[in-house]
Design a protein around this motif. Structure first.
Motif: not given
Length: 241
Positions: A69-90
């Motif tokens: 019913e929902s999905v979470v990319w269970a990775c911290t470094s593989g998301s914040f490394v894109y920066g605030w805006e890039g992580a939103h786009e991801q």
């Protein structure tokens, strides 16, 4: 039944998720779908490849078939490394690919800090200094005041996955700061769920860990609250009046 699909890179501490299922003791299911980790390195170029849209989309079909019913990319470094805006786009890309509400562990931390009504946080990270700095920058962009940051300097998730209770408690103790309202342990490769109660008792304040907030975020997206009348999964999961 509520099913939260978790996209998890490689194999390190995914055993925390079935442990969460047991502790929640309800009709919540947390199936884990492994994505290609590529090069196992806490290094910017490797992390950007690990969190690419192609690698995340590869696990989406299995997740849908499991009734998520929902999905979470269970990775911290593989998301914040894109920066605030890039992580939103991801995450927007993941939501489009899955056709489901989506988030990542990085945003889970930001949302969990707000849920606790906290502002001042301390970071106790397994990462090298430069990767820890990117996480603190992400938190600052979310509105948090990062009063301290501790970097253990570990390069690979495989090594982090070998850490046990003693190393986890020492990392949290070393990363704490008297001004911090909450302490964050950001690596999903780190086993922490078994130690949440002890961590909070030791530090005398809420502790947020990567696999814990990932589960909470997935449930939040699925509009399912899982309050526990006890400290099994930390303050975040305890009902607040």
């Amino acid at each position: 039944m509520t099913t939260v699909g978790l996209l998890y890179p490689g194999h390190s501490a995914e055993g925390d998720y079935p442990r969460c299922e047991v502790l929640l003791d309800s009709d919540i299911r947390l199936p884990v779908f492994h994505t290609d980790i590529g090069e196992d390195a806490h290094r910017v170029d490797a992390l950007l490849r690990m969190g690419s849209a192609e690698r995340l989309a590869a696990g989406v079909e299995e997740l849908r078939l499991a009734g998520a019913e929902s999905v979470v990319w269970a990775c911290t470094s593989g998301s914040f490394v894109y920066g605030w805006e890039g992580a939103h786009e991801q995450i927007r890309g993941l939501a489009r690919a899955a056709g489901l509400p989506a988030s990542s562990t990085s945003f889970a931390f930001a949302h969990a800090v707000r849920e606790l009504g906290a502002v001042r946080v301390a970071v106790a990270a397994t990462y090298p200094d430069d990767i820890t700095a990117l996480f603190t920058a992400f938190l600052k962009a979310s509105g948090a005041d990062v009063v301290a940051g501790r970097a253990a300097g570990i390069v690979t998730a495989a090594e982090v996955g070998t850490w046990g209770r003693a190393e986890v408690l020492e990392l949290a103790r070393a990363g704490d700061h008297p001004d911090a309202e909450v302490v964050l342990l950001p690596d999903t490769a780190l086993h922490t769920v078994a130690y949440l109660q002890e961590l909070e008792e030791m530090l005398g304040k809420p502790v947020l860990t990567a696999n814990q907030v990932t589960v909470w975020e997935g449930l939040r997206l699925a509009e399912r609250r899982a309050w526990l009348y006890g400290p099994k999964l930390g303050t975040l999961f305890q009902k607040r009046e």
